[in-house]
Design a protein around this motif. Structure first.
Motif, PDB file in Angstrom:
ATOM      1  N   UNK A  58       0.837  -1.210   0.000  1.00 34.38           N
ATOM      2  CA  UNK A  58       0.000   0.000   0.000  1.00 34.38           C
ATOM      3  C   UNK A  58       0.869   1.257   0.000  1.00 34.38           C
ATOM      4  N   UNK A  60       3.296   2.285   1.797  1.00 27.14           N
ATOM      5  CA  UNK A  60       3.865   2.921   2.987  1.00 27.14           C
ATOM      6  C   UNK A  60       5.387   2.915   2.841  1.00 27.14           C
ATOM      7  N   UNK A  83      -4.115   7.685  -2.353  1.00 20.96           N
ATOM      8  CA  UNK A  83      -5.073   7.712  -1.247  1.00 20.96           C
ATOM      9  C   UNK A  83      -6.368   6.989  -1.607  1.00 20.96           C
ATOM     10  N   UNK A  86      -5.718   3.277  -1.480  1.00 22.29           N
ATOM     11  CA  UNK A  86      -5.537   2.789  -0.108  1.00 22.29           C
ATOM     12  C   UNK A  86      -6.867   2.558   0.599  1.00 22.29           C
ATOM     13  N   UNK A  89      -7.436  -1.006   0.489  1.00 21.11           N
ATOM     14  CA  UNK A  89      -6.407  -1.911   1.012  1.00 21.11           C
ATOM     15  C   UNK A  89      -6.326  -1.678   2.523  1.00 21.11           C
ATOM     16  N   UNK A  91      -5.238  -2.130   6.456  1.00 22.23           N
ATOM     17  CA  UNK A  91      -3.988  -2.549   7.083  1.00 22.23           C
ATOM     18  C   UNK A  91      -4.133  -2.562   8.603  1.00 22.23           C
ATOM     19  N   UNK A  93      -1.710  -2.911  12.079  1.00 20.85           N
ATOM     20  CA  UNK A  93      -0.302  -2.769  12.456  1.00 20.85           C
ATOM     21  C   UNK A  93       0.037  -3.538  13.731  1.00 20.85           C
ATOM     22  N   UNK A  99      -6.057   6.063  17.120  1.00 27.54           N
ATOM     23  CA  UNK A  99      -5.915   7.499  17.369  1.00 27.54           C
ATOM     24  C   UNK A  99      -6.338   7.787  18.805  1.00 27.54           C
TER      25      UNK A  99
ATOM     26  N   UNK B 399       0.930   6.630   9.475  1.00 28.15           N
ATOM     27  CA  UNK B 399       0.785   5.430   8.654  1.00 28.15           C
ATOM     28  C   UNK B 399      -0.629   4.874   8.751  1.00 28.15           C
ATOM     29  N   UNK B 401      -3.379   6.475   9.454  1.00 30.54           N
ATOM     30  CA  UNK B 401      -4.309   7.344   8.747  1.00 30.54           C
ATOM     31  C   UNK B 401      -4.140   7.194   7.236  1.00 30.54           C
ATOM     32  N   UNK B 402      -2.871   7.132   6.774  1.00 30.80           N
ATOM     33  CA  UNK B 402      -2.633   6.966   5.338  1.00 30.80           C
ATOM     34  C   UNK B 402      -3.228   5.655   4.851  1.00 30.80           C
ATOM     35  N   UNK B 403      -3.061   4.582   5.640  1.00 35.29           N
ATOM     36  CA  UNK B 403      -3.522   3.269   5.202  1.00 35.29           C
ATOM     37  C   UNK B 403      -5.039   3.238   5.060  1.00 35.29           C
TER      38      UNK B 403
END
Lengths: 250, 498
Positions: A58, A60, A83, A86, A89, A91, A93, A99, B399, B401-403
């Motif tokens: 994606x 990153x 964007x 994404x 896709x 993800x 982590x 947040x 990352x 937020x971007x993903x």
């Protein structure tokens, strides 16, 4: 080549992927295809580039060379709206990356609402639905730092799912968890796999890989050293590198 | 917080008591001009007295020359025994001695000199007009009347009154340093004196309005050169050194430099604290100086803080965007240049540059200048505070937020900034406290801020203790209130997450 790319069943296609950090080559000449509904487990010794590979999918990580096609669109093309791609896709982590300034529910609603994919109302409904699915309905209005690691990761999965992705990338989803919480997260991922979600999972849980995946990749020395069904890969390793690795982790 | 406030108050109270009990000043040791050698001599910076006494500095007998911005400060230091003598013009000396019974003027005079108005070398027409006006008021006796109104037996009997029906066209700006009685000084908040009245008479003759700007003595020539003022009148003597930079009108009076020393017989304890307080703040409504100053200080600090936040925010976003994504190279270069210059030079120099250089020939409100200077200055520090807050947010947040497909901008607004702001709040509050106190240098462009307000009272009453302590107390109270507000805000932001 383009025939393959336009094939509806192919979600991701990687061609000649190379990634270099400074003068350290992490990945070289990686080629693979991910078809709809596949569950791919990615294993390998630490530092073998398996996370880098996943993060390249994606963007990153920006590939040094090579192409990655998502539904036939080359995401390494400068003019492509990354964007937008994404959004499809998902993800998850290792360190959850929730947040902390928003409640659990707002974490899930943020992207669908901000990207105007859903109204506030729809997103709210979807968030509650997903929270129920991951067993955290009662946590909708709490802030992330009140949750345990396992709960955080389940919220992170729900957050990614809220975008209705075509493929999910899991980057060592249980590595940062206390042992007693690994089960609850793996349970959710397994359920997701059974529902037909296409996914790539970087993991150290060999038992889980064997049980859930229908394809297994072994990364070592900058490349995909071996690739097979989990049963074959674990029970009948071909390369000494994999034999050595399995003898250490099993 | 209350405990600290109490402790701080105790410190100030003990200072009051300490000053009240301090031992008497040393005896006078200067009885003639010859005795000056080897002593500590006070002068007003940049005056003729300064030039003359400077020769003593090199005579090898250990003479020390203390240079003060105002004659009043030199007198105060003399009273407190910090210096042994003050060399100053005769008329201000007489008025100083009149209000300070423990001082006296030596009979022997130091040197005689001529006073004139300074005018920019680029304005020969103005010089001609002023000289013409001077000749007229000399010839018709107006000038003598003005001088007699301030000096001698008939003082106060012949005040200058502008003639009726003068048609006024344009404004003459006069630069002065209003701490030089009887030439220029504050009376009921207005600048009066021989120079002020003479300038009024000249303006009346020329059919113009007069505006008097008060500033440090050594800034007057700069102000006239840069066009901030049309002429300077401040009991200024014509010297060869000054003629290199500026032109002078005809002489309008002569004066002498004399030596003031302590009068050993007359030294006595002067008044108690209550008397002093009445004299400092109640007589002639002198507390007004503090109030006006407070109002200006708050206005400047508040507006500058807002400006600093806006500048700092923009700079921080540009810089951290560059750091994270490698874009905005030119913007980043400009921001870095701004940060280097602002953080690499003293705030006071920036203030003076903005006032005298950038807005050199433009008539501009001094408060606006101060807001601009402090806002631009604060922006640099706020920028780095914001940037450190942004950079402290874990890259995983970007990352994640971007993903999800969120753009860089949306990530910034909804994810990064709310977290960064909370992290930097204590540092930001600290910057505003520093900013509030830093505005105390506004006096350098002749703006009456809180500090300058206290200074004016000190120059009138020759009491250093109370005005300074009161000013300190007002700053302290403001800072304590500010800290309390920030703490409240911090607690509210934090409770969101618990």
């Amino acid at each position: 080549m383009s025939d393959n790319n336009s094939n509806d069943n192919i979600i991701l296609k990687v061609e000649g992927l190379k990634k270099v950090f400074g003068d350290h080559v992490v990945l070289e000449n990686i080629n693979t295809t991910v078809k709809k509904g596949e569950v791919i487990a990615i294993i390998g010794p630490s530092g073998c580039g398996k996370s880098t590979f996943l993060r390249s999918l994606n963007l990153l990580e920006k590939p040094t060379e090579g192409h990655i096609y998502f539904h036939g669109t080359d995401i390494t093309d400068k003019n492509v709206n990354i964007n937008k791609l994404r959004e499809k896709i998902g993800m998850v982590f290792q360190h959850f990356n929730l947040f902390p300034n928003m409640t659990v529910k707002k974490n899930i609603m943020l992207a669908p609402v901000q990207l105007k994919l859903m109204s506030e109302e729809e997103a709210n409904k979807k968030a509650l639905e997903l929270l129920e699915r991951v067993g955290l309905s009662d946590k909708a209005d709490t802030y992330p730092n009140m949750l345990s690691g396992g709960q955080k990761q389940r919220v992170a999965i729900a957050r990614a799912m809220a975008m209705n992705p075509d493929v999910m990338l899991f980057d060592e989803p249980t590595s940062a968890l206390d042992p007693e919480m690994v089960g609850e997260v793996l349970g959710i991922i397994k359920e997701l796999a059974e529902s037909g979600m296409t996914m790539l999972i970087v993991t150290h849980e060999m038992g889980f890989a064997k049980e859930v995946a229908n394809r297994c990749m072994f990364f070592a020395d900058t490349k995909i050293m071996e690739e097979n069904t989990p049963k074959e890969l674990f029970e009948n390793p071909q390369t000494p590198r994999l034999q050595d690795f399995l003898s250490k982790v099993l | 917080m209350r405990k600290y406030m109490l402790a701080a108050l105790c410190c100030i109270m003990s200072l009051f008591i300490l000053t009240g009990c301090k031992s008497s000043v040393p005896e006078n040791t200067v009885f003639s001009v010859d005795d000056l050698s080897g002593k500590k001599i006070g002068v007003q910076l940049g005056t003729t007295g300064d030039t003359l006494v400077s020769d003593y500095e090199e005579d090898g007998s250990g003479t020390v020359v203390e240079r003060y911005n105002k004659g009043n400060d030199a007198i105060l230091a003399l009273k407190q025994g910090k210096i042994d003598a003050v060399v100053i013009d005769v008329q201000p000396a007489q008025s100083f001695v009149k209000t300070n019974s423990e001082l006296m003027i030596l009979n022997e005079e130091f040197v005689t000199e001529d006073y004139a108005m300074c005018i920019s070398k680029n304005k020969p027409e103005l010089k001609a007009s002023i000289n013409e006006a001077l000749n007229v008021i000399k010839a018709n006796g107006t000038l003598d009347k003005i001088i007699d109104n301030y000096i001698g037996e008939n003082a106060g009997k012949t005040p200058y009154i502008s003639p009726d029906g003068v048609k006024r066209n344009g404004t003459l700006v006069m630069a002065t340093n209003a701490y030089f009685k009887p030439y220029e000084y504050y009376d009921n908040g207005k600048i009066v004196g021989i120079d002020a009245d003479m300038a009024q008479a000249v303006a009346d003759y020329l059919g113009m309005n007069l505006k008097i700007e008060d500033m440090e003595f050594d800034s007057i020539i700069t102000a006239v050169q840069s066009g901030k003022a049309d002429f300077g009148a401040a009991g200024m003597t014509v010297t060869a050194e000054r003629l290199k930079n500026i032109d002078f009108s005809d002489t309008y009076t002569t004066s002498k430099q004399v030596v003031i020393v302590r009068d050993n017989d007359a030294i006595k304890n002067s008044g108690n604290v209550v008397e002093k307080f009445k004299n400092d703040f109640l007589t002639d409504n002198r507390y007004q100086f503090v109030l006006t100053g407070l109002k200006n200080t708050v206005l400047i600090a508040f507006c500058a803080a807002l400006m600093g936040i806006v500048i700092g925010f923009v700079v921080a976003v540009i810089r951290s965007t560059h750091d994270k994504t490698g874009t905005l190279k030119i913007g980043n270069f400009i921001c870095n240049l701004y940060l280097t210059i602002i953080r690499g030079t003293p705030t006071m120099v920036q203030l003076l540059i903005i006032y005298y250089v950038i807005f050199g020939s433009v008539s501009i409100n001094k408060i606006l200048v101060a807001i601009l200077a402090f806002g631009i200055n604060s922006g640099a520090y706020v920028a780095e505070i914001f940037r450190s807050g942004i950079m402290s947010i874990d890259n995983g947040q970007f990352e994640a937020a971007s993903s999800l497909g969120l753009s860089y901008k949306k990530t910034f607004i909804y994810v990064i900034l709310p977290q960064a702001f909370k992290n930097v709040l204590p540092a930001l509050a600290n910057e505003f406290i520093v900013l509030l106190k830093e505005t105390s240098i506004s006096g350098y462009i002749g703006l009456t801020d809180l500090t300058r307000g206290g200074d004016i009272i000190r120059s009138i009453t020759y009491d250093a203790m109370l005005p300074l302590l009161v000013v300190a107390l007002v700053y302290l109270v403001m800072v304590v209130i500010l800290s309390a507000l920030v703490k409240k805000l911090e607690r509210r932001l934090r409770s969101n997450e618990r």
